[in-house]
Design an enzyme around this catalytic site. Structure first.
Site, PDB file in Angstrom:
ATOM      1  N   CYS A   2       0.833  -1.199   0.000  1.00 59.49           N
ATOM      2  CA  CYS A   2       0.000   0.000   0.000  1.00 59.49           C
ATOM      3  C   CYS A   2       0.866   1.246   0.000  1.00 59.49           C
ATOM      4  O   CYS A   2       2.020   1.215   0.408  1.00 59.49           O
ATOM      5  CB  CYS A   2      -0.883  -0.005   1.237  1.00 59.49           C
ATOM      6  SG  CYS A   2      -1.799  -1.528   1.407  1.00 59.49           S
ATOM      7  N   ARG A  28       1.802   1.270  -5.928  1.00 58.85           N
ATOM      8  CA  ARG A  28       1.961   0.310  -4.838  1.00 58.85           C
ATOM      9  C   ARG A  28       0.669  -0.412  -4.513  1.00 58.85           C
ATOM     10  O   ARG A  28       0.676  -1.417  -3.797  1.00 58.85           O
ATOM     11  CB  ARG A  28       2.440   1.045  -3.585  1.00 58.85           C
ATOM     12  CG  ARG A  28       3.785   1.684  -3.732  1.00 58.85           C
ATOM     13  CD  ARG A  28       4.169   2.376  -2.468  1.00 58.85           C
ATOM     14  NE  ARG A  28       4.624   1.422  -1.484  1.00 58.85           N
ATOM     15  CZ  ARG A  28       5.900   1.180  -1.224  1.00 58.85           C
ATOM     16  NH1 ARG A  28       6.823   1.818  -1.882  1.00 58.85           N
ATOM     17  NH2 ARG A  28       6.251   0.306  -0.328  1.00 58.85           N
ATOM     18  N   TRP A  71      -3.933  -2.059  -1.508  1.00 56.01           N
ATOM     19  CA  TRP A  71      -3.921  -3.333  -2.239  1.00 56.01           C
ATOM     20  C   TRP A  71      -4.489  -4.337  -1.258  1.00 56.01           C
ATOM     21  O   TRP A  71      -3.851  -4.682  -0.259  1.00 56.01           O
ATOM     22  CB  TRP A  71      -2.501  -3.692  -2.657  1.00 56.01           C
ATOM     23  CG  TRP A  71      -2.431  -4.899  -3.552  1.00 56.01           C
ATOM     24  CD1 TRP A  71      -2.529  -4.907  -4.909  1.00 56.01           C
ATOM     25  CD2 TRP A  71      -2.226  -6.260  -3.168  1.00 56.01           C
ATOM     26  NE1 TRP A  71      -2.422  -6.190  -5.388  1.00 56.01           N
ATOM     27  CE2 TRP A  71      -2.233  -7.036  -4.343  1.00 56.01           C
ATOM     28  CE3 TRP A  71      -2.060  -6.900  -1.946  1.00 56.01           C
ATOM     29  CZ2 TRP A  71      -2.072  -8.413  -4.335  1.00 56.01           C
ATOM     30  CZ3 TRP A  71      -1.899  -8.281  -1.940  1.00 56.01           C
ATOM     31  CH2 TRP A  71      -1.903  -9.021  -3.124  1.00 56.01           C
ATOM     32  N   ASN A  97       0.341  -0.509   6.338  1.00 58.03           N
ATOM     33  CA  ASN A  97       0.812  -1.360   5.248  1.00 58.03           C
ATOM     34  C   ASN A  97       1.361  -2.627   5.869  1.00 58.03           C
ATOM     35  O   ASN A  97       2.162  -2.559   6.796  1.00 58.03           O
ATOM     36  CB  ASN A  97       1.906  -0.642   4.445  1.00 58.03           C
ATOM     37  CG  ASN A  97       2.412  -1.490   3.296  1.00 58.03           C
ATOM     38  OD1 ASN A  97       1.703  -2.367   2.806  1.00 58.03           O
ATOM     39  ND2 ASN A  97       3.638  -1.246   2.879  1.00 58.03           N
ATOM     40  N   GLY A  98       0.931  -3.775   5.372  1.00 62.40           N
ATOM     41  CA  GLY A  98       1.432  -5.037   5.913  1.00 62.40           C
ATOM     42  C   GLY A  98       0.271  -5.952   6.239  1.00 62.40           C
ATOM     43  O   GLY A  98      -0.858  -5.732   5.802  1.00 62.40           O
ATOM     44  N   GLU A 466      10.721 -15.680 -18.381  1.00 65.59           N
ATOM     45  CA  GLU A 466      10.435 -14.253 -18.209  1.00 65.59           C
ATOM     46  C   GLU A 466       9.438 -13.774 -19.273  1.00 65.59           C
ATOM     47  O   GLU A 466       8.547 -12.969 -18.980  1.00 65.59           O
ATOM     48  CB  GLU A 466      11.750 -13.448 -18.263  1.00 65.59           C
ATOM     49  CG  GLU A 466      11.600 -11.940 -18.260  1.00 65.59           C
ATOM     50  CD  GLU A 466      10.819 -11.370 -17.073  1.00 65.59           C
ATOM     51  OE1 GLU A 466      10.547 -12.095 -16.102  1.00 65.59           O
ATOM     52  OE2 GLU A 466      10.450 -10.183 -17.133  1.00 65.59           O
ATOM     53  N   LYS A 470       5.880 -11.981 -18.444  1.00 68.34           N
ATOM     54  CA  LYS A 470       5.531 -10.635 -18.921  1.00 68.34           C
ATOM     55  C   LYS A 470       4.219 -10.664 -19.685  1.00 68.34           C
ATOM     56  O   LYS A 470       3.346  -9.832 -19.499  1.00 68.34           O
ATOM     57  CB  LYS A 470       6.677 -10.147 -19.825  1.00 68.34           C
ATOM     58  CG  LYS A 470       7.036  -8.738 -19.750  1.00 68.34           C
ATOM     59  CD  LYS A 470       7.845  -8.280 -18.567  1.00 68.34           C
ATOM     60  CE  LYS A 470       7.416  -8.704 -17.226  1.00 68.34           C
ATOM     61  NZ  LYS A 470       8.389  -8.624 -16.169  1.00 68.34           N
ATOM     62  N   GLU A 473       1.114 -11.314 -17.338  1.00 68.44           N
ATOM     63  CA  GLU A 473       0.780 -10.232 -16.400  1.00 68.44           C
ATOM     64  C   GLU A 473      -0.011  -9.110 -17.059  1.00 68.44           C
ATOM     65  O   GLU A 473      -0.886  -8.522 -16.444  1.00 68.44           O
ATOM     66  CB  GLU A 473       2.067  -9.587 -15.868  1.00 68.44           C
ATOM     67  CG  GLU A 473       2.806 -10.381 -14.857  1.00 68.44           C
ATOM     68  CD  GLU A 473       4.060  -9.654 -14.429  1.00 68.44           C
ATOM     69  OE1 GLU A 473       4.180  -9.370 -13.247  1.00 68.44           O
ATOM     70  OE2 GLU A 473       4.923  -9.366 -15.285  1.00 68.44           O
ATOM     71  N   HIS A 489       7.554 -34.233 -22.618  1.00 68.24           N
ATOM     72  CA  HIS A 489       7.344 -34.909 -21.337  1.00 68.24           C
ATOM     73  C   HIS A 489       6.022 -34.485 -20.704  1.00 68.24           C
ATOM     74  O   HIS A 489       5.815 -34.724 -19.515  1.00 68.24           O
ATOM     75  CB  HIS A 489       8.521 -34.637 -20.397  1.00 68.24           C
ATOM     76  CG  HIS A 489       9.823 -35.136 -20.943  1.00 68.24           C
ATOM     77  ND1 HIS A 489      10.084 -36.476 -21.135  1.00 68.24           N
ATOM     78  CD2 HIS A 489      10.922 -34.479 -21.399  1.00 68.24           C
ATOM     79  CE1 HIS A 489      11.288 -36.622 -21.662  1.00 68.24           C
ATOM     80  NE2 HIS A 489      11.811 -35.423 -21.842  1.00 68.24           N
ATOM     81  N   LYS A 583       3.115  -3.137  -7.484  1.00 67.59           N
ATOM     82  CA  LYS A 583       4.572  -3.097  -7.474  1.00 67.59           C
ATOM     83  C   LYS A 583       5.007  -3.079  -6.023  1.00 67.59           C
ATOM     84  O   LYS A 583       4.278  -2.618  -5.164  1.00 67.59           O
ATOM     85  CB  LYS A 583       5.043  -1.826  -8.176  1.00 67.59           C
ATOM     86  CG  LYS A 583       6.458  -1.954  -8.669  1.00 67.59           C
ATOM     87  CD  LYS A 583       6.696  -1.135  -9.887  1.00 67.59           C
ATOM     88  CE  LYS A 583       8.062  -1.380 -10.457  1.00 67.59           C
ATOM     89  NZ  LYS A 583       8.117  -2.540 -11.340  1.00 67.59           N
TER      90      LYS A 583
END
Ligand code: F6R
Length: 588
Positions: A2, A28, A71, A97-98, A466, A470, A473, A489, A583
């Site tokens: 947050c 955030r 968030w 925050n947390g 990666e 990307k 997301e 496999h 983020k």
């Protein structure tokens, strides 16, 4: 995750300042937001679901207030669950925050004692605990220190008392930074939000308590309440660098910055890179640790060190590091990779590594972040503020740093420097409009896909992981990256006519094997997009990359970043604020 932003001082147009601060911090967390402004002995609160909106003009001037971008962790995304939260009497407000691990026990005790809760959040317990702690008067800071000691988890809390016009703040791991401007004192979860108001700042450390009044800042030991000296650090983050400029989104701006970022690293990073290579050489064993994109950069580093320097590095995902703890011993080196330097899983891994006796190093973008401040050795990426939730330039910078470090470990920094410069030139070329055209075409072809697969082998395997991250997301296409040898496999069962398959086919010893994997995909009707220096009849679309040898993971990143971005555009998504993500993942 947050965002936290607050002010105490002379009466100012605080609503506008708070909303500006919250917009800077929105990356955030952006599911809801709220502000609280002191009015008389009471507090005016506005809380809303969605992105921060308005200019703050509706708020009366005030001397004290704070805001929060959320968030959600505990409780749905509703106006009521947005912060700030008030105590029953409405004199105290809290932003947090947390995650408060023991909030259920605390809450049921408070309810038994008659407190009325208005939200489902863990955070609200702090407002009511503070109310109890201050029932017979007393000092806001001392009360917060006592309340904070009862909270489990990694948290940052800011409390405001409208009666005394003061704020207090305390934290464990989760970041807080404070500064003083011409009219008063500011606090934020991120130095970038302070920058318009202050030139220097105090970074709050665990176990410290901060009090903010009109007179400024005062710091105390949270356990003894003894005063501590304020240690100031220059704020060198630039507001101009953080601006969008002519770009439509931060994602595309930050993608475009990559060539300059990695060139700068070659020029400025040499001493730190060589020191890191030396520390690896001295260590009994070295582990690279990161989360998400940083974990993919770490895996790339493992391949690069094996290939270039013949050095074995372990890689561990941050949240899994505890399982690795039995192997950590004195003489080991643990290198944490992070853009933000605030990722809770990574900080916890670093704490475990330290407890096991390892030396700690960081490859980190944000200077003076929690990670940066806690390690023995650091390599700053210098990529500038990365504001799109997706990591792009910080990824290529990490990969470039590891490529340079591998060459330094092999005793030839100059060779690594040459490769990175060539890769930067390659990226510039790939960013030219005519080179982006086939990416747009590929994006148009896959825009309605539900799934896609990305394959690579050897050095291109981490690139495939990666690329898939990307794409998923930002486009919300379910994309999975695989080692191409793993296809038969299991994964090949999922290939149907038209399934998009991104194939990394570099000009190295893996090309023949990767192409045989591509052939298997094609034979089952897969729609093939080849990424590599050479075309091949197997590719329905070819996205060319320059042949840059061991710097391939740098140029490999770009086609997937652009593909994800353009699919997101076609699907109407906001690439800077993808759903459910934030983020700086400061909660576990
Ligand atoms: C992906 C992404 C995340 C972050 C991860 C670690 O685009 O942004 O996977 O890479 O949350 O973040 P940092 O590097 O800040 O530790």
């Amino acid at each position: 995750m947050c965002g936290v932003f607050g002010y105490v001082g002379e009466q100012v147009d605080l609503g506008s300042d708070l909303l500006r601060g919250l917009r800077t911090l929105e990356y955030r967390g952006y599911d809801s937001w709220g502000v609280a402004l002191g009015r008389g002995r009471g507090i005016d609160v506005v809380k809303r679901v969605g992105r921060v909106h308005g200019d703050g003009g509706e708020f009366a001037p005030a001397e004290i207030g704070f805001g929060h971008t959320r968030w959600a962790t505990h409780g749905g995304v509703t106006d009521a669950n947005a912060h700030p939260h008030l105590d029953c009497a409405g004199h105290l407000a809290v932003i947090h925050n947390g995650i408060i691990d023991n909030h259920r026990d605390l809450r049921s005790g408070l309810i038994r004692r008659g407190h009325r809760f208005r939200s489902e959040t863990d955070s609200e317990v702090v407002a009511h605990l503070m109310e109890e702690a201050l029932l017979d008067g007393g000092d806001l800071g001392a009360a917060l220190a006592a309340v904070f000691a009862r909270l489990g988890g990694l948290n940052a809390v800011v409390v405001m008392d409208a009666r005394t016009r003061e704020m207090a703040a305390v934290k464990r791991v989760s970041p807080l930074v404070a500064g003083v401007g011409p009219s008063g004192a500011f606090i934020a979860s991120d130095a970038l939000a302070l920058r318009p108001h202050a030139d220097r700042a105090v970074y709050l450390e665990d176990g410290q308590l901060l009090r903010m009044t009109r007179q400024g800042l005062a710091l105390f030991d949270a356990a003894t309440l003894h005063p501590l000296p304020l240690r100031w650090a220059e704020l060198d983050c630039s507001v101009a660098e953080a601006a969008l400029g002519a770009y439509p989104h931060f994602m595309i701006k930050e993608i475009a910055e990559q060539p300059a970022v990695i060139e700068r690293l070659v020029e400025r990073g040499r001493a730190e890179i060589e020191a890191l290579a030396e520390a690896i050489a001295e260590a009994r064993a070295t582990a690279l640790v990161g989360c998400g994109t940083a974990a993919n950069a770490a895996l790339t580093g493992r391949y690069l060190f094996a290939r270039i320097a013949g050095v074995r590095l372990d890689t561990v995902v941050g949240a899994e590091f505890a399982a690795h703890a039995p192997f950590v011993a004195s003489g080991d080196l643990v290198i944490a990779l992070s853009q933000s330097g605030e990722t809770a899983d990574l900080i916890e891994a670093a704490l475990i590594a330290r407890a096991g006796g390892a030396r700690l190093a960081a490859i980190v973008n944000v200077k003076r972040s929690t990670l940066d401040r806690m390690v023995d050795l650091r390599l700053h990426l210098g990529a500038g503020p990365e504001q799109c939730v997706l990591a792009t330039k910080s990824y290529t910078a990490k990969v470039a740093a590891l490529l340079l470090a591998a060459h330094a470990a092999a005793g030839d920094y100059a060779r690594g420097a040459g490769l990175v410069r060539t890769a930067a030139e390659g990226l510039r070329e790939m960013l030219r409009e005519e080179r982006v055209a086939p990416v747009r075409e590929a994006a148009a072809r896959i825009r309605d896909a539900g799934h896609m697969f990305v394959i690579g082998r050897g050095l291109a395997y981490p690139s495939a992981l990666e690329a898939a991250l990307k794409i998923k997301e930002v486009s919300y296409i379910h994309a999975e990256g695989f080692a191409s040898g793993e296809l038969k496999h299991g994964v090949i069962a999922l290939i149907e006519p038209g399934t998009p398959c991104l194939i990394y086919a570099p000009n190295d010893e893996t090309r023949a094997d990767v192409l045989s994997g591509a052939m298997e995909l094609k034979s089952r009707g897969g729609f093939t997009i080849g990424v590599g220096p050479e075309p091949d009849p197997l590719f329905d679309i070819h996205l060319p990359t320059p042949d840059v040898g061991d710097a391939a993971p740098i140029v490999n990143a770009l086609p997937a970043q652009l593909l994800g971005y353009h699919v997101a555009m076609l699907r109407g998504h906001d690439p800077d604020r993808p759903r459910n993500l934030a983020k700086s993942v400061t909660v576990k």
